[in-house]
Design a protein around this motif. Structure first.
Motif, PDB file in Angstrom:
ATOM      1  N   LEU A 117       0.831  -1.201   0.000  1.00  0.00           N
ATOM      2  CA  LEU A 117       0.000   0.000   0.000  1.00  0.00           C
ATOM      3  C   LEU A 117       0.866   1.252   0.000  1.00  0.00           C
ATOM      4  CD1 LEU A 117      -2.714  -0.991   2.610  1.00  0.00           C
ATOM      5  CD2 LEU A 117      -2.873  -1.044   0.126  1.00  0.00           C
ATOM      6  N   ARG A 118       0.292   2.358  -0.441  1.00  0.00           N
ATOM      7  CA  ARG A 118       1.003   3.645  -0.386  1.00  0.00           C
ATOM      8  C   ARG A 118       1.164   4.081   1.058  1.00  0.00           C
ATOM      9  NH1 ARG A 118      -2.236   7.194  -4.627  1.00  0.00           N
ATOM     10  NH2 ARG A 118      -2.730   8.167  -2.659  1.00  0.00           N
ATOM     11  N   ASP A 120       0.283   6.771   2.514  1.00  0.00           N
ATOM     12  CA  ASP A 120      -0.917   7.379   3.087  1.00  0.00           C
ATOM     13  C   ASP A 120      -2.048   6.371   3.274  1.00  0.00           C
ATOM     14  OD1 ASP A 120      -1.766   6.957   0.499  1.00  0.00           O
ATOM     15  OD2 ASP A 120      -2.018   9.066  -0.003  1.00  0.00           O
ATOM     16  N   GLY A 121      -1.833   5.114   2.831  1.00  0.00           N
ATOM     17  CA  GLY A 121      -2.824   4.059   3.012  1.00  0.00           C
ATOM     18  C   GLY A 121      -3.954   4.069   2.016  1.00  0.00           C
ATOM     19  N   LYS A 122      -3.861   4.915   0.990  1.00  0.00           N
ATOM     20  CA  LYS A 122      -4.927   5.025   0.004  1.00  0.00           C
ATOM     21  C   LYS A 122      -4.447   4.516  -1.344  1.00  0.00           C
ATOM     22  CE  LYS A 122      -6.924   8.969   2.322  1.00  0.00           C
ATOM     23  NZ  LYS A 122      -7.230  10.386   2.254  1.00  0.00           N
ATOM     24  N   GLY A 123      -4.730   3.261  -1.621  1.00  0.00           N
ATOM     25  CA  GLY A 123      -4.399   2.708  -2.924  1.00  0.00           C
ATOM     26  C   GLY A 123      -3.126   1.883  -2.949  1.00  0.00           C
TER      27      GLY A 123
END
Length: 173
Positions: A117-118, A120-123
């Motif tokens: 995951l990235r 920032d946890g988004k995507g």
């Protein structure tokens, strides 16, 4: 007569397949050379083939730097999911020579596909495929370690190929 010969051949083939040493299903908690902690389940589904699913924090990048008076290592960890088809070979040879085969102690060919995951946890951050040749050894009843070598192919967000050398140690249950 022909049916009897075919029946004997089928019986001999079935007995030889039943006598083969097969990989076992197992659960693991392990870490790699870089860092991280992952839970894994290995499912033995067909002959010498297994599929391993892992989830946890994995090491994305690992580097060593040294000079005459300094030694440094650095790593980047990220949440990751890995799916690895694996084929064990030489397991029957190890069993025939009295070697330990429990815990899937054998040489293997695997192709782990890891998605991280990235930050920032988004995507999706990265998608990597790593065809490897490895050696797995179980010891002290519940412990194992693996050494792998091959290639790392970063497929997303861009394509980068690099050599792969890995070491994993963990608890087997």
């Amino acid at each position: 007569m022909k049916r009897m010969v075919l029946s004997l051949v089928a019986l001999a083939a079935a007995l030889s397949l039943a006598a083969q040493v097969r990989p076992q299903n197992n659960h693991t908690i392990s870490t790699t050379l870089g860092a991280g902690l992952e839970y894994g389940f290995e499912w033995a589904f067909l002959g010498q083939a297994t599929v391993i699913g892992r989830i946890g924090y994995a090491s994305k990048d690992f580097s060593l730097r040294s000079s005459l008076d300094n030694f440094q290592w650095s790593t980047t960890m990220a949440p990751a999911v890995t799916l690895e088809p694996r084929y064990y070979f030489l397991m029957n040879w190890r069993d025939a020579h009295g070697k330990y085969t429990a815990g899937n102690s054998a040489e293997f060919f695997g192709v782990p596909v890891m998605a991280t995951l990235r930050k920032d946890g988004k995507g999706l951050g990265e998608l990597a495929v790593s065809p490897v040749l490895g050696v797995r050894r179980a010891f002290a009843r519940h412990w194992f370690h693996e050494f792998t070598a091959g290639a790392d192919l970063l497929c997303y967000p861009s394509f980068i190929a690099s050599p792969h050398v890995g070491y994993r140690i963990g608890y087997l249950f």
